[in-house]
Write an enzyme that holds these catalytic residues in place. Structure first.
Site, PDB file in Angstrom:
ATOM      1  N   ARG A   1      44.295  29.203  40.131  1.00  0.00           N
ATOM      2  CA  ARG A   1      44.837  30.564  40.292  1.00  0.00           C
ATOM      3  C   ARG A   1      44.076  31.311  41.375  1.00  0.00           C
ATOM      4  O   ARG A   1      44.655  32.071  42.139  1.00  0.00           O
ATOM      5  CB  ARG A   1      44.769  31.328  38.965  1.00  0.00           C
TER       6      ARG A   1
ATOM      7  N   LYS B   1      42.060  44.379  36.986  1.00  0.00           N
ATOM      8  CA  LYS B   1      42.883  45.414  37.594  1.00  0.00           C
ATOM      9  C   LYS B   1      43.988  45.920  36.664  1.00  0.00           C
ATOM     10  O   LYS B   1      44.311  47.104  36.674  1.00  0.00           O
ATOM     11  CB  LYS B   1      43.401  44.896  38.934  1.00  0.00           C
TER      12      LYS B   1
ATOM     13  N   ARG C   1      43.745  29.590  26.050  1.00  0.00           N
ATOM     14  CA  ARG C   1      45.045  29.457  26.717  1.00  0.00           C
ATOM     15  C   ARG C   1      44.905  28.487  27.882  1.00  0.00           C
ATOM     16  O   ARG C   1      43.868  28.458  28.536  1.00  0.00           O
ATOM     17  CB  ARG C   1      45.489  30.812  27.295  1.00  0.00           C
TER      18      ARG C   1
ATOM     19  N   ARG D   1      37.372  33.486  27.263  1.00  0.00           N
ATOM     20  CA  ARG D   1      38.370  34.160  26.435  1.00  0.00           C
ATOM     21  C   ARG D   1      38.900  33.224  25.346  1.00  0.00           C
ATOM     22  O   ARG D   1      39.177  32.053  25.603  1.00  0.00           O
ATOM     23  CB  ARG D   1      39.521  34.579  27.355  1.00  0.00           C
TER      24      ARG D   1
ATOM     25  N   ARG E   1      52.355  40.763  46.651  1.00  0.00           N
ATOM     26  CA  ARG E   1      51.495  39.610  46.457  1.00  0.00           C
ATOM     27  C   ARG E   1      51.319  38.836  47.764  1.00  0.00           C
ATOM     28  O   ARG E   1      50.425  37.988  47.874  1.00  0.00           O
ATOM     29  CB  ARG E   1      52.161  38.704  45.403  1.00  0.00           C
TER      30      ARG E   1
END
Ligand code: ZN
Length: 214
Positions: free
Chosen positions: A166, A13, A155, A122, A88
């Site tokens: 998450r 997004k 990361r 990633r 949120r």
């Protein structure tokens, strides 16, 4: 046009907000950027945010809402904006509704397994910050940056247990907003499992429809 973009981490997004924002001339406002700017500018709200973040605590709703409200009062939002990462929670959405009328909410749908595959693949260069992906954009030599020869690493946020965590937080806190906005007739779904180009094309159609309606 006053827009809210909703989507799980990894749905893309932020990237879509940035691309479409430039295309239609609306600022993309992410809470992360708002926090960083306020801290950098040393405003009263910024100093409070800084103290909280230094302690590793979550910025409370009341303070986040105050920052957003202040930001939405600036001249560059006169034609509208894209809120990316705010609201949120339902209480944040209710606070926002008390001082802003939103034209549309775009929901970027992306299944958990796609998110996990995207984020866990990633790799970031330790030296220059270049971003790679083991499937979509692999470096020429595994573990080594094409640009500078630096070491690539994962990361902490992109480790699988952290991604799952998450996603759980998103599902518990933010997913209720989908029903909240759908019930108010504001929600538009976009399939975010497609390529960025296809998602963008779908998004352009939604925005065209919203512009006609407005
Ligand atoms: Zn590098």
């Amino acid at each position: 046009m006053r827009l809210i973009f909703l989507g799980a981490p990894g749905a893309g997004k932020g990237t879509l907000a940035s691309t479409i924002g430039k295309e239609i001339g609306l600022p993309q406002l992410s809470t992360g950027d708002l926090f960083r700017d306020a801290v950098k500018n040393g405003t009263e709200l910024g100093l409070r945010v800084k103290g909280i973040m230094e302690k590793g605590e979550l910025v409370p709703d009341e303070l986040t809402v105050a920052l957003v409200r202040e930001r939405l009062g600036r001249a560059d939002t006169a034609q509208g904006y894209i809120l990316d990462g705010f609201p949120r929670t339902i209480p944040q959405a209710e606070a926002l509704a008390s001082f802003q009328r939103i034209d549309g909410v775009v929901n970027f749908q992306c299944g958990d397994e796609v998110v996990v595959r995207r984020l866990s693949g990633r790799r970031i260069c330790r030296s220059c910050g270049a971003i790679y992906h083991v499937e979509n954009m692999p470096p020429r030599r595994e573990g080594i940056c094409d640009r500078c020869g630096g070491e690539l690493y994962i990361r902490d946020d992109d480790r699988i247990d952290s991604i799952r965590n998450r996603l759980r937080v998103y599902q518990a806190q933010t997913e209720p907003l989908i029903g909240y906005y759908r019930g108010r007739g504001l929600l538009h779904d976009i399939d975010a499992e497609q390529t960025v180009e296809k998602s963008l094309a779908q998004l352009r159609k939604v925005l065209k429809k919203l512009r006609k309606a407005g």
